[in-house]
Motif scaffolding. Structure first.
Motif, PDB file in Angstrom:
ATOM      1  N   ARG A   1      34.392  97.114  17.117  1.00 17.71           N
ATOM      2  CA  ARG A   1      34.374  96.694  16.392  1.00 17.71           C
ATOM      3  C   ARG A   1      34.540  95.197  17.163  1.00 17.71           C
ATOM      4  O   ARG A   1      35.199  95.329  18.206  1.00 17.71           O
ATOM      5  CB  ARG A   1      34.734  95.985  14.926  1.00 17.71           C
ATOM      6  CG  ARG A   1      35.930  95.956  15.228  1.00 17.71           C
ATOM      7  CD  ARG A   1      36.281  95.488  13.840  1.00 17.71           C
ATOM      8  NE  ARG A   1      37.496  94.931  13.323  1.00 17.71           N
ATOM      9  CZ  ARG A   1      38.914  95.751  13.155  1.00 17.71           C
ATOM     10  NH1 ARG A   1      38.403  97.161  13.023  1.00 17.71           N
ATOM     11  NH2 ARG A   1      39.940  95.588  13.043  1.00 17.71           N
ATOM     12  N   GLN A   2      33.476  94.606  17.735  1.00 16.29           N
ATOM     13  CA  GLN A   2      33.014  93.383  18.375  1.00 16.29           C
ATOM     14  C   GLN A   2      33.968  92.069  17.680  1.00 16.29           C
ATOM     15  O   GLN A   2      33.917  91.374  16.541  1.00 16.29           O
ATOM     16  CB  GLN A   2      32.211  92.972  18.998  1.00 16.29           C
ATOM     17  CG  GLN A   2      32.136  91.961  20.094  1.00 16.29           C
ATOM     18  CD  GLN A   2      30.755  91.428  20.248  1.00 16.29           C
ATOM     19  OE1 GLN A   2      29.841  92.370  20.334  1.00 16.29           O
ATOM     20  NE2 GLN A   2      30.458  90.470  21.287  1.00 16.29           N
ATOM     21  N   HIS A   3      35.095  91.203  18.328  1.00 14.04           N
ATOM     22  CA  HIS A   3      36.115  89.495  17.355  1.00 14.04           C
ATOM     23  C   HIS A   3      34.840  89.108  18.833  1.00 14.04           C
ATOM     24  O   HIS A   3      35.679  88.909  20.147  1.00 14.04           O
ATOM     25  CB  HIS A   3      36.906  90.653  17.274  1.00 14.04           C
ATOM     26  CG  HIS A   3      38.388  89.486  17.414  1.00 14.04           C
ATOM     27  ND1 HIS A   3      37.423  88.209  16.113  1.00 14.04           N
ATOM     28  CD2 HIS A   3      38.477  88.693  17.997  1.00 14.04           C
ATOM     29  CE1 HIS A   3      38.727  87.761  16.025  1.00 14.04           C
ATOM     30  NE2 HIS A   3      39.123  87.615  16.627  1.00 14.04           N
TER      31      HIS A   3
ATOM     32  N   GLN B   1      43.208  95.779  21.042  1.00 11.45           N
ATOM     33  CA  GLN B   1      42.735  94.859  20.999  1.00 11.45           C
ATOM     34  C   GLN B   1      42.531  95.420  23.051  1.00 11.45           C
ATOM     35  O   GLN B   1      43.520  95.436  23.594  1.00 11.45           O
ATOM     36  CB  GLN B   1      43.348  93.293  21.164  1.00 11.45           C
ATOM     37  CG  GLN B   1      42.808  92.594  21.606  1.00 11.45           C
ATOM     38  CD  GLN B   1      42.512  90.611  21.401  1.00 11.45           C
ATOM     39  OE1 GLN B   1      44.265  91.225  21.354  1.00 11.45           O
ATOM     40  NE2 GLN B   1      42.404  89.921  21.721  1.00 11.45           N
ATOM     41  N   CYS B   2      41.165  94.931  23.603  1.00 13.06           N
ATOM     42  CA  CYS B   2      40.573  95.357  24.220  1.00 13.06           C
ATOM     43  C   CYS B   2      39.267  94.960  25.305  1.00 13.06           C
ATOM     44  O   CYS B   2      38.447  94.024  23.916  1.00 13.06           O
ATOM     45  CB  CYS B   2      40.574  97.011  24.670  1.00 13.06           C
ATOM     46  SG  CYS B   2      39.621  97.941  24.036  1.00 13.06           S
TER      47      CYS B   2
ATOM     48  N   GLU C   1      34.998  86.526  23.572  1.00 16.44           N
ATOM     49  CA  GLU C   1      34.749  88.077  22.775  1.00 16.44           C
ATOM     50  C   GLU C   1      35.992  89.268  23.224  1.00 16.44           C
ATOM     51  O   GLU C   1      36.731  89.210  24.498  1.00 16.44           O
ATOM     52  CB  GLU C   1      33.628  88.789  23.873  1.00 16.44           C
ATOM     53  CG  GLU C   1      32.504  87.635  23.328  1.00 16.44           C
ATOM     54  CD  GLU C   1      31.415  88.222  23.046  1.00 16.44           C
ATOM     55  OE1 GLU C   1      30.976  89.189  23.746  1.00 16.44           O
ATOM     56  OE2 GLU C   1      29.839  87.953  22.415  1.00 16.44           O
ATOM     57  N   SER C   2      36.296  89.891  22.406  1.00 13.52           N
ATOM     58  CA  SER C   2      37.152  91.703  22.506  1.00 13.52           C
ATOM     59  C   SER C   2      36.512  92.378  22.080  1.00 13.52           C
ATOM     60  O   SER C   2      35.873  91.997  20.782  1.00 13.52           O
ATOM     61  CB  SER C   2      38.966  91.109  22.360  1.00 13.52           C
ATOM     62  OG  SER C   2      38.794  90.549  20.983  1.00 13.52           O
ATOM     63  N   ARG C   3      37.229  93.250  21.677  1.00 12.28           N
ATOM     64  CA  ARG C   3      36.884  94.875  20.727  1.00 12.28           C
ATOM     65  C   ARG C   3      37.828  94.594  20.747  1.00 12.28           C
ATOM     66  O   ARG C   3      39.065  94.676  21.021  1.00 12.28           O
ATOM     67  CB  ARG C   3      36.359  95.586  21.764  1.00 12.28           C
ATOM     68  CG  ARG C   3      35.273  95.195  23.373  1.00 12.28           C
ATOM     69  CD  ARG C   3      33.854  94.973  22.046  1.00 12.28           C
ATOM     70  NE  ARG C   3      32.536  95.408  22.574  1.00 12.28           N
ATOM     71  CZ  ARG C   3      32.505  94.013  22.973  1.00 12.28           C
ATOM     72  NH1 ARG C   3      32.356  93.176  22.993  1.00 12.28           N
ATOM     73  NH2 ARG C   3      30.917  94.563  23.950  1.00 12.28           N
ATOM     74  N   ILE C   4      37.861  95.169  18.979  1.00 16.85           N
ATOM     75  CA  ILE C   4      39.216  95.868  18.463  1.00 16.85           C
ATOM     76  C   ILE C   4      38.936  97.521  17.790  1.00 16.85           C
ATOM     77  O   ILE C   4      37.875  97.370  17.406  1.00 16.85           O
ATOM     78  CB  ILE C   4      39.413  95.049  17.843  1.00 16.85           C
ATOM     79  CG1 ILE C   4      39.213  93.643  17.127  1.00 16.85           C
ATOM     80  CG2 ILE C   4      39.913  95.854  16.367  1.00 16.85           C
ATOM     81  CD1 ILE C   4      40.878  93.396  17.785  1.00 16.85           C
ATOM     82  N   VAL C   5      39.108  98.204  18.811  1.00 17.45           N
ATOM     83  CA  VAL C   5      39.356 100.076  18.117  1.00 17.45           C
ATOM     84  C   VAL C   5      40.477 100.018  17.654  1.00 17.45           C
ATOM     85  O   VAL C   5      41.488  99.965  17.846  1.00 17.45           O
ATOM     86  CB  VAL C   5      39.275 100.528  19.574  1.00 17.45           C
ATOM     87  CG1 VAL C   5      39.088 101.890  19.979  1.00 17.45           C
ATOM     88  CG2 VAL C   5      38.203  99.921  20.891  1.00 17.45           C
ATOM     89  N   THR C   6      40.226 100.768  16.445  1.00 18.47           N
ATOM     90  CA  THR C   6      40.596 101.111  15.481  1.00 18.47           C
ATOM     91  C   THR C   6      41.010 103.170  14.802  1.00 18.47           C
ATOM     92  O   THR C   6      39.551 103.323  15.373  1.00 18.47           O
ATOM     93  CB  THR C   6      40.488 100.588  13.757  1.00 18.47           C
ATOM     94  OG1 THR C   6      40.581  99.884  14.025  1.00 18.47           O
ATOM     95  CG2 THR C   6      41.973 101.462  13.372  1.00 18.47           C
ATOM     96  N   ILE C   7      42.227 103.688  15.942  1.00 16.42           N
ATOM     97  CA  ILE C   7      42.120 105.086  15.927  1.00 16.42           C
ATOM     98  C   ILE C   7      42.869 105.175  15.040  1.00 16.42           C
ATOM     99  O   ILE C   7      43.723 105.180  14.249  1.00 16.42           O
ATOM    100  CB  ILE C   7      42.488 105.453  17.538  1.00 16.42           C
ATOM    101  CG1 ILE C   7      41.550 104.436  18.339  1.00 16.42           C
ATOM    102  CG2 ILE C   7      42.414 106.498  17.715  1.00 16.42           C
ATOM    103  CD1 ILE C   7      42.344 105.191  20.086  1.00 16.42           C
TER     104      ILE C   7
END
Length: 127
Positions: A39-41, A112-113, A95-101
């Motif tokens: 998701r984008q934050h 956060q990447c 803007e950053s991306r949050i990746v949940t694995i």
């Protein structure tokens, strides 16, 4: 990349290897990834440096020539307009991306990447 939560801790460092993800020294293999959500934050952050530069450089550089050529009232109006513009410009859009694995052991990690790193992580997705 930055680890921001999950079963592997609340903070730390995440690296992407050729066939695994390294989380605080622990390796998660490609076959261990059960699901992945991105998701984008986005947020606005205040920048004090931009405010200082604007107040001490931009406002005088706009107001002084206006005052010299058109008078005091013009200097006041142009200076006020430059001040308002500086106030709006002090907020940066980040803007950053949050990746949940989620792994097959039902452990989760949130990372956060940036956009490019999120695309690299998507290559580990089982879909």
């Amino acid at each position: 990349m930055k680890l921001i939560g999950g079963s592997y801790g609340a903070d730390g460092k995440v690296e992407i290897g050729s066939s695994n993800i390294i989380v605080n020294g622990r390796m998660i293999g490609r076959s261990k990834v059960k699901s992945m959500e991105t998701r984008q934050h986005s947020q606005r952050e205040f920048s004090a440096i931009t405010l200082i530069v604007g107040l001490f450089l931009f406002v005088p550089l706009c107001a002084l020539p206006a005052g010299f050529f058109f008078g005091d009232l013009a200097a006041l109006l142009v200076g006020l307009a430059a001040f308002v513009f500086t106030m709006f410009a002090t907020f940066d859009h980040v803007e950053s991306r949050i990746v949940t694995i989620t792994t097959d052991e039902d452990k989760t990690l949130s990372i956060q990447c940036n956009k490019k790193e999120a695309q690299r992580l998507q290559s580990f997705s089982p879909n």
